[in-house]
Design a protein around this motif. Structure first.
Motif, PDB file in Angstrom:
ATOM      1  N   LEU A  60       0.861  -1.183   0.000  1.00 50.82           N
ATOM      2  CA  LEU A  60       0.000   0.000   0.000  1.00 50.82           C
ATOM      3  C   LEU A  60       0.895   1.230   0.000  1.00 50.82           C
ATOM      4  CD1 LEU A  60      -2.601  -1.022   2.736  1.00 50.82           C
ATOM      5  CD2 LEU A  60      -2.880  -1.149   0.279  1.00 50.82           C
ATOM      6  N   GLU A  62       1.778   5.222   0.177  1.00 49.22           N
ATOM      7  CA  GLU A  62       1.316   6.405   0.923  1.00 49.22           C
ATOM      8  C   GLU A  62       0.390   6.033   2.079  1.00 49.22           C
ATOM      9  OE1 GLU A  62      -0.141   9.330  -1.790  1.00 49.22           O
ATOM     10  OE2 GLU A  62       1.820   9.637  -2.662  1.00 49.22           O
ATOM     11  N   GLU A  63       0.617   4.875   2.658  1.00 51.19           N
ATOM     12  CA  GLU A  63      -0.113   4.518   3.875  1.00 51.19           C
ATOM     13  C   GLU A  63       0.908   4.213   4.968  1.00 51.19           C
ATOM     14  OE1 GLU A  63      -3.076   5.039   4.354  1.00 51.19           O
ATOM     15  OE2 GLU A  63      -3.838   5.198   2.314  1.00 51.19           O
ATOM     16  N   ASP A  64       0.435   4.245   6.213  1.00 52.03           N
ATOM     17  CA  ASP A  64       1.357   4.010   7.326  1.00 52.03           C
ATOM     18  C   ASP A  64       0.654   3.236   8.429  1.00 52.03           C
ATOM     19  OD1 ASP A  64      -0.349   5.889   8.282  1.00 52.03           O
ATOM     20  OD2 ASP A  64       1.080   7.545   8.185  1.00 52.03           O
ATOM     21  N   HIS A  65       1.123   3.383   9.650  1.00 51.62           N
ATOM     22  CA  HIS A  65       0.555   2.650  10.777  1.00 51.62           C
ATOM     23  C   HIS A  65      -0.935   2.935  10.972  1.00 51.62           C
ATOM     24  CE1 HIS A  65       4.581   1.536  12.095  1.00 51.62           C
ATOM     25  NE2 HIS A  65       4.936   2.777  11.843  1.00 51.62           N
ATOM     26  N   THR A  66      -1.377   4.126  10.547  1.00 47.16           N
ATOM     27  CA  THR A  66      -2.784   4.483  10.739  1.00 47.16           C
ATOM     28  C   THR A  66      -3.681   3.406  10.150  1.00 47.16           C
ATOM     29  OG1 THR A  66      -2.081   6.764  10.455  1.00 47.16           O
ATOM     30  CG2 THR A  66      -4.436   6.332  10.395  1.00 47.16           C
ATOM     31  N   ILE A  67      -3.447   3.075   8.884  1.00 53.94           N
ATOM     32  CA  ILE A  67      -4.241   2.043   8.224  1.00 53.94           C
ATOM     33  C   ILE A  67      -3.707   0.663   8.614  1.00 53.94           C
ATOM     34  CG2 ILE A  67      -4.484   0.956   5.947  1.00 53.94           C
ATOM     35  CD1 ILE A  67      -6.656   2.949   6.464  1.00 53.94           C
ATOM     36  N   ASN A  69      -2.114  -0.680  11.202  1.00 55.36           N
ATOM     37  CA  ASN A  69      -2.402  -1.255  12.509  1.00 55.36           C
ATOM     38  C   ASN A  69      -3.888  -1.472  12.728  1.00 55.36           C
ATOM     39  OD1 ASN A  69      -1.631  -2.330  14.926  1.00 55.36           O
ATOM     40  ND2 ASN A  69      -1.330  -0.377  15.956  1.00 55.36           N
ATOM     41  N   SER A  70      -4.731  -0.538  12.243  1.00 56.55           N
ATOM     42  CA  SER A  70      -6.158  -0.704  12.500  1.00 56.55           C
ATOM     43  C   SER A  70      -6.730  -1.865  11.678  1.00 56.55           C
ATOM     44  CB  SER A  70      -6.920   0.600  12.235  1.00 56.55           C
ATOM     45  OG  SER A  70      -6.542   1.156  11.019  1.00 56.55           O
ATOM     46  N   ILE A  71      -6.220  -2.058  10.461  1.00 53.40           N
ATOM     47  CA  ILE A  71      -6.702  -3.185   9.648  1.00 53.40           C
ATOM     48  C   ILE A  71      -6.206  -4.505  10.246  1.00 53.40           C
ATOM     49  CG2 ILE A  71      -6.551  -4.285   7.382  1.00 53.40           C
ATOM     50  CD1 ILE A  71      -8.380  -1.883   7.398  1.00 53.40           C
ATOM     51  N   LYS A  72      -4.967  -4.515  10.652  1.00 54.47           N
ATOM     52  CA  LYS A  72      -4.418  -5.709  11.301  1.00 54.47           C
ATOM     53  C   LYS A  72      -5.249  -6.092  12.524  1.00 54.47           C
ATOM     54  CE  LYS A  72      -2.442  -5.904  14.895  1.00 54.47           C
ATOM     55  NZ  LYS A  72      -1.788  -5.390  16.074  1.00 54.47           N
ATOM     56  N   HIS A  73      -5.615  -5.054  13.271  1.00 52.39           N
ATOM     57  CA  HIS A  73      -6.389  -5.252  14.493  1.00 52.39           C
ATOM     58  C   HIS A  73      -7.695  -6.002  14.221  1.00 52.39           C
ATOM     59  CE1 HIS A  73      -7.655  -4.309  18.511  1.00 52.39           C
ATOM     60  NE2 HIS A  73      -8.727  -3.691  18.101  1.00 52.39           N
ATOM     61  N   PHE A 116     -11.619  -3.800   5.643  1.00 49.94           N
ATOM     62  CA  PHE A 116     -11.741  -2.358   5.371  1.00 49.94           C
ATOM     63  C   PHE A 116     -13.169  -1.886   5.634  1.00 49.94           C
ATOM     64  CE2 PHE A 116      -7.670  -2.647   3.111  1.00 49.94           C
ATOM     65  CZ  PHE A 116      -7.093  -1.464   3.519  1.00 49.94           C
ATOM     66  N   VAL A 119     -13.561  -1.521   9.439  1.00 55.33           N
ATOM     67  CA  VAL A 119     -12.916  -0.334  10.008  1.00 55.33           C
ATOM     68  C   VAL A 119     -13.716   0.912   9.650  1.00 55.33           C
ATOM     69  CG1 VAL A 119     -10.848   1.111   9.975  1.00 55.33           C
ATOM     70  CG2 VAL A 119     -10.622  -1.352  10.052  1.00 55.33           C
ATOM     71  N   PHE A 123     -15.410   3.489  12.412  1.00 60.26           N
ATOM     72  CA  PHE A 123     -15.196   4.932  12.479  1.00 60.26           C
ATOM     73  C   PHE A 123     -16.475   5.716  12.228  1.00 60.26           C
ATOM     74  CE2 PHE A 123     -10.817   3.853  12.739  1.00 60.26           C
ATOM     75  CZ  PHE A 123     -10.297   4.870  13.515  1.00 60.26           C
TER      76      PHE A 123
END
Lengths: 139, 366
Positions: A60, A62-67, A69-73, A116, A119, A123
């Motif tokens: 992915l 331009e994505e980081d921990h924001t996406i 970690n929450s998707i992994k969660h 996805f 999540v 939100f």
């Protein structure tokens, strides 16, 4: 003298062309997202994914921990998922690798779509409950 | 990640949904295989049920609505952290991006001045604007900045102009030494920027929502007679991920709700001591017959300094913890949007992000 200056000019032009090319490539199309999007994702080793769709590594951009970690969660609690995780290969490269291993015969991409969705739902719930509670607090 | 129920507790009768804080160690943290609180493996994970459990409550809001504290309960750190990260780096705001300097004879260098101007917080609702079409605006194919100031796009830009020159104050007292009385405009403040509407931009704003700086008293530069600054500044919409000047918050943070358990009745001198080792308002002393007994009044105010463990007698009977599923958010806006609006925007950003990524994944399946 004239010839010499011609010769020196040429390499400069070439060098400039080389410099220009890389930024043009990824900027293919735009999306009506809040961030102007380019090529956002890619399957790592698509051939092996075709053979075994339960084994997926997705890049992915331009994505980081924001996406990540929450998707992994969410994925880690889904029954279809055998293993999941993400990783930031290098802090200067703006991308993450997302690894999903699903149970036999389940397409990892479809599971990812579900995550996805979840999540997004979480939100929108937080937003709804926040707005409701804020309304109450000011009235 | 292997799934496993987390039934192990570090201490008997200590709740599994809390972190246990001891003098030198923190136990019962997220070192299990998932971040979830103890759960039943045999039951299917249901998102609607998870969403139903989430609870949001306001705690307090400052009068200017720029600082907000609220609680979200029954979520885990990855969700809370996503919200925090989006607030800091992905909720868009407007900021000065292109500075067309016509004159700068002040002692502060051009590039330093321009950088300073970029950091000034603008009081504009970014939701009415679009992102710039190119990532680096105004650089031509040769990699050179444009030679002339562009007109600006009404849907993407805001233009602020500044023109200040310092002059001598002829009416100043002869023995005065203060530059403020000796000169006119010896200090340039953010209030000297004037908004210049592009096209019919003016019709989009009322008097109270006119684009301006959040505060008019930010010192930008200092001048002496004969020096001047003249610039036209173009603001664009951007996100904090690209540059910190676009970040809509001064701070957005969360902490876990502290819990304090007194496992025995603490009275008299010890109660006074207990009260003094915690932050004010955490422990209060109540009269119980003839005894004065310490009670936990408001654990939320605790700073989790664990100072109490330095007292041997108190350490034996006091148990400190933190609720793993109770997040106390604190959001402090820089002024463009109210904090409450920022949280709503942050959720929306996360939703659109998920939606667009999901669509792209679906496109990969086909």
């Amino acid at each position: 003298m004239g010839k010499k200056s011609e010769k020196t000019e040429k390499p400069v032009e070439e060098a400039m062309e080389v410099e220009e090319k890389p930024p043009v490539e990824p900027e293919a199309e735009e999306e009506d997202l809040n961030v102007p999007a380019k090529k956002k994702m890619e399957i790592l080793d698509p051939k092996s994914f075709e053979q075994d769709p339960s084994n997926l590594t997705l890049i992915l951009y331009e994505e980081d921990h924001t996406i990540g970690n929450s998707i992994k969660h969410i994925l880690s609690r889904m029954d279809e998922v055998e293993f999941c995780g993400y990783n930031v290969p290098h802090p200067l490269e703006d991308k993450i690798l997302f690894r999903v291993q699903t149970k036999d015969g389940i397409n990892a991409l479809e599971v990812l779509v579900k995550a996805f969705e979840s999540v997004e739902q979480i939100f929108s719930t937080i937003r709804g409950k926040f707005e409701e509670s804020y309304e109450q607090s000011i009235s | 990640m292997v799934k496993k129920s987390t039934t192990k507790t570090t201490e008997p009768d200590f709740p599994s949904n809390e972190i246990l804080m001891q003098e030198e160690v923190v136990l019962n943290t997220y070192d299990e295989c998932t971040d979830y609180i103890e759960y039943d493996d045999t039951k299917e994970f249901s998102i609607p049920e998870y969403c139903d459990n989430i609870h949001v409550a306001m705690v307090n809001e400052s009068e200017d609505k720029m600082t907000l504290e609220f609680d979200i309960t029954h979520i885990e750190a990855p969700i809370a952290n996503a919200l925090r990260r989006v607030l800091i780096a992905e909720v868009p705001t407007m900021a000065l991006e292109k500075i067309y300097l016509y004159q700068n004879t002040s002692v502060i260098q051009d590039e330093v001045l321009c950088h300073r101007l970029g950091l000034l917080p603008l009081c504009v609702d970014p939701r009415g604007f679009q992102f710039p079409t190119e990532k680096v605006v105004g650089i031509n194919e040769k990699g050179v900045d444009c030679d002339e100031e562009p007109a600006g796009d009404a849907t993407r830009n805001l233009i602020f102009k500044i023109n200040v020159s310092c002059t001598k104050n002829r009416n100043a007292l002869p023995n005065s030494t203060d530059p403020k009385t000796l000169y006119h405009h010896s200090s340039v403040y953010s209030g000297s920027f004037a908004w210049v509407p592009i096209g019919d931009q003016k019709s989009n704003y009322t008097d109270s929502t006119t684009p301006r700086m959040v505060t008019d008293d930010i010192l930008v530069a200092k001048l002496r007679p004969g020096q001047e600054i003249e610039a036209s500044c173009h603001a664009v919409k951007g996100i904090g991920r690209d540059h910190a000047k676009f970040s809509p918050v001064a701070t957005a943070s969360y902490r876990l709700l502290p819990t304090i358990r007194l496992n025995a009745e603490i009275t008299g001198e010890a109660a006074e001591r207990l009260k003094s080792v915690f932050s004010e308002g955490v422990i209060e002393i109540e009269k119980k017959g003839s005894k004065r007994v310490a009670v936990v009044k408001d654990a939320r105010k605790d700073t989790c300094s664990r100072n109490v463990f330095r007292h041997e007698d108190l350490a034996k009977v006091v148990q400190l913890g933190k609720n793993k599923q109770h997040f106390i958010f604190s959001v402090e806006s820089t002024g463009a949007l109210k904090s409450s609006e920022l949280v709503v925007e942050a959720c929306k950003v996360m939703e659109t992000k998920c939606r667009s990524l999901r669509k792209q994944i679906q496109a990969l399946i086909k």
